[in-house]
Enzyme design. Structure first.
Site, PDB file in Angstrom:
ATOM      1  N   ASP A 116       1.030  -1.162  -0.044  1.00 10.64           N
ATOM      2  CA  ASP A 116      -0.167   0.035   0.001  1.00 10.64           C
ATOM      3  C   ASP A 116       0.761   1.208  -0.056  1.00 10.64           C
ATOM      4  O   ASP A 116       1.266   1.610   1.015  1.00 10.64           O
ATOM      5  CB  ASP A 116      -0.955  -0.113   1.346  1.00 10.64           C
ATOM      6  CG  ASP A 116      -1.879   1.174   1.279  1.00 10.64           C
ATOM      7  OD1 ASP A 116      -1.631   2.151   0.522  1.00 10.64           O
ATOM      8  OD2 ASP A 116      -2.613   1.270   2.234  1.00 10.64           O
ATOM      9  N   GLN A 137       0.861   6.520   0.882  1.00 14.78           N
ATOM     10  CA  GLN A 137       1.632   7.607   1.472  1.00 14.78           C
ATOM     11  C   GLN A 137       3.014   7.562   1.270  1.00 14.78           C
ATOM     12  O   GLN A 137       3.890   8.357   1.858  1.00 14.78           O
ATOM     13  CB  GLN A 137       1.465   7.423   3.139  1.00 14.78           C
ATOM     14  CG  GLN A 137       0.148   7.502   3.506  1.00 14.78           C
ATOM     15  CD  GLN A 137      -0.559   8.727   3.547  1.00 14.78           C
ATOM     16  OE1 GLN A 137       0.217   9.787   3.182  1.00 14.78           O
ATOM     17  NE2 GLN A 137      -1.903   8.947   3.632  1.00 14.78           N
ATOM     18  N   LYS A 170      -3.529  11.920  -3.752  1.00 13.49           N
ATOM     19  CA  LYS A 170      -2.466  12.322  -2.611  1.00 13.49           C
ATOM     20  C   LYS A 170      -1.148  12.663  -3.174  1.00 13.49           C
ATOM     21  O   LYS A 170      -0.126  13.048  -2.572  1.00 13.49           O
ATOM     22  CB  LYS A 170      -2.252  11.005  -1.996  1.00 13.49           C
ATOM     23  CG  LYS A 170      -3.374  10.832  -0.835  1.00 13.49           C
ATOM     24  CD  LYS A 170      -3.178   9.527   0.046  1.00 13.49           C
ATOM     25  CE  LYS A 170      -4.226   9.025   0.472  1.00 13.49           C
ATOM     26  NZ  LYS A 170      -5.007   9.789   1.658  1.00 13.49           N
TER      27      LYS A 170
HETATM   28  N1  7TS Z   1      -3.748   3.478   2.289  1.00 19.69           N
HETATM   29  C1  7TS Z   1      -3.278   4.416   2.973  1.00 19.69           C
HETATM   30  C2  7TS Z   1      -1.834   4.344   3.648  1.00 19.69           C
HETATM   31  C3  7TS Z   1      -3.826   5.762   3.069  1.00 19.69           C
HETATM   32  O1  7TS Z   1      -3.264   6.615   3.741  1.00 19.69           O
HETATM   33  C4  7TS Z   1      -5.123   6.113   2.464  1.00 19.69           C
HETATM   34  C5  7TS Z   1      -5.974   7.177   2.672  1.00 19.69           C
HETATM   35  C6  7TS Z   1      -5.770   4.853   1.872  1.00 19.69           C
HETATM   36  C7  7TS Z   1      -5.074   3.768   1.746  1.00 19.69           C
HETATM   37  C8  7TS Z   1      -6.993   5.059   0.891  1.00 19.69           C
HETATM   38  O2  7TS Z   1      -6.753   5.677  -0.113  1.00 19.69           O
HETATM   39  P1  7TS Z   1      -8.016   6.226  -1.027  1.00 19.69           P
HETATM   40  O3  7TS Z   1      -7.492   7.537  -1.843  1.00 19.69           O
HETATM   41  O4  7TS Z   1      -8.493   5.194  -1.829  1.00 19.69           O
HETATM   42  O5  7TS Z   1      -9.081   7.143  -0.098  1.00 19.69           O
HETATM   43  N2  7TS Z   1      -5.685   7.866   3.713  1.00 19.69           N
HETATM   44  C9  7TS Z   1      -6.183   8.932   4.216  1.00 19.69           C
HETATM   45  C10 7TS Z   1      -6.071   9.706   5.385  1.00 19.69           C
HETATM   46  O6  7TS Z   1      -5.153   9.207   6.209  1.00 19.69           O
HETATM   47  N3  7TS Z   1      -6.841  10.737   5.524  1.00 19.69           N
HETATM   48  O7  7TS Z   1      -7.835  10.723   4.627  1.00 19.69           O
HETATM   49  C11 7TS Z   1      -7.522   9.590   3.857  1.00 19.69           C
END
Ligand code: 7TS
Length: 419
Positions: free
Chosen positions: A208, A211, A234
């Site tokens: 994953d 980040q 992100k």
């Molecule tokens: N994995 C991690 C490590 C994340 O930080 C997030 C989103 C996701 C998966 C999911 O990503 P998405 O784009 O599919 O939503 N993290 C966060 C957060 O820390 N605050 O808001 C979203």
């Protein structure tokens, strides 16, 4: 995920004017201090322009066209795929699947690879610090198949207990899925080591990278990752686009997840033949313009350079730790700044995280508060909620000072209330 210490220091003032939203003032003229980048980031003019340009002059549906505009649109969409391929050093462009985001990409793997490869008693290893997006799809898979979930524990300062990895692996371990950087602790995990140990045990790996890809150089070949997933929003790209990278052999062997247009070679009334990669996993009209916007974001990030970005975020993180330590009554989650990406989560003595965020908002400072989609991690740390400031390339040392002043003010408001 490699970084070196040689990049010249970044001067965010030299490019902050690229980000229109960062000039905003809120709450009677206070400058907006945006420190919620782990949730989502802001876009530079270059990304916004690429989106506008696409809609104004190159937009049509992709991979359907017998007409000029569709060819243009398809070229731009496929250019974006090539930019992603280069960004993560994938060997083949068709190993890059556009999804709607990290969550969608993990669900795709859990449904397609998981349903066709796992059976009752097989084991998946996760960690205690995963985002719900890398927990719930595997829990759902466990409900469907009877597979068993195990978790690599963490230390009190938020690092994986690597000694436990080998003992968790058995001859039933089929998958190890691990975050590269914790969205709360900021910990940069030794994913290359985790992958190596998983492969030694014959297991497939999923990283994953939601980040990590936005903040540091990523090389899927060097990591030897089987799957790696991340989100465009992100990393200054639009929301609605994300990436599933998968090794060709694995993706080839997997059945399609969503069915519909584009993912087929041939359809009869009662059956279908799937298309080749990457189309097999891109059913329906894909996120065309978001993908093009992501391509522009990748150009912008590469122009600045990931080493410089990482060093800058480390500087901000160290400064934040230093200032917050000076305030007192603050417990940090996660390890020392040198072991983190630009994420500083904390608990303030006697003030609920939501109140902290609300008081900071009054000063123009945007942070996130709550469990940050990591309820099991918060339980492990014996807290219900935390506050989190998270940084990106455009944040400045002055903004960290404003964060400190706002926190000090919040503390004194609450101390007055209590006395
Ligand atoms: N994995 C991690 C490590 C994340 O930080 C997030 C989103 C996701 C998966 C999911 O990503 P998405 O784009 O599919 O939503 N993290 C966060 C957060 O820390 N605050 O808001 C979203």
């Amino acid at each position: 995920m490699t970084t070196v210490d040689t990049a010249p220091p970044l001067d965010p003032q030299s490019f902050r004017s690229d980000f229109p939203i960062l000039n905003k003032t809120i709450h009677d003229g206070k400058p907006l201090v945006y420190l919620d980048n782990a949730s989502t980031t802001q876009r530079p003019r270059q990304v916004i322009d690429a989106i506008v340009r696409m809609y104004e002059s190159e937009y049509a549906n992709v991979h359907r066209g017998i007409h000029w505009l569709s060819d243009q649109s398809t070229d731009r969409y496929e250019d974006a795929r090539e930019k992603v391929r280069q960004l993560i050093n994938a060997q083949h462009r068709h190993e890059v699947i556009f999804t709607n985001g990290t969550t969608a990409a993990i669900n795709l793997v859990a449904r397609s690879w998981g349903d066709s490869n796992l059976k009752s008693g097989d084991e998946i290893i996760l960690t205690e610090m995963e985002h719900h997006a890398n927990l719930v799809p595997w829990q759902q898979l466990a409900e469907r198949t009877g597979c068993v979930l195990k978790h690599i524990p963490i230390t009190d300062d938020g690092q994986l207990v690597m000694d436990t990895v080998d003992s968790l692996m058995t001859n039933r371990t089929r998958l190890v899925a691990c975050t590269a950087v914790s969205n709360v602790l900021g910990t940069i995990n030794p994913v290359k080591q985790v992958i190596q140990r998983a492969h030694d045990a014959g297991a497939v790996t999923l990283v994953d990278a939601a980040q990590s890809v936005p903040h540091m150089a990523t090389d899927v070949v060097d990591l030897d990752a089987d799957f790696l997933v991340f989100s465009g929003h992100k990393m200054m790209g639009p929301s609605g686009v994300g990436v599933l990278y998968g090794k060709e052999a694995l993706l080839d062997a997997m059945p399609p997840f969503l069915g519909g247009g584009s993912m087929i070679r041939r359809v009869k009334l009662d059956s279908f033949e799937p298309a080749e990669l990457p189309a097999k996993f891109e059913a329906g009209t894909p996120p065309i313009v978001p993908a093009v916007g992501l391509g522009a974001a990748i150009d912008y990030l590469q122009n600045i350079g990931f080493d410089a970005i990482h060093q800058h975020e480390l500087l901000l993180t160290k400064k934040a730790h230093q200032i917050l330590e000076g305030i007192g009554g603050i417990r940090f989650l996660g390890p020392i700044p040198e072991l983190k990406s630009g994420i500083v989560a904390f608990v303030v003595d006697g003030i609920h995280a939501h109140d902290v965020a609300q008081l900071l908002d009054r000063e123009g400072v945007a942070i996130r508060a709550g469990h940050h989609c990591t309820m099991p991690l918060h339980k492990r740390l014996k807290i219900g909620a935390s506050s989190r400031a998270s940084f990106y390339l455009y944040n400045t040392l002055e903004e960290i000072e404003i964060l400190g002043q706002a926190l000090e003010k919040a503390r004194s408001v609450f101390q007055r209330k209590r006395s």
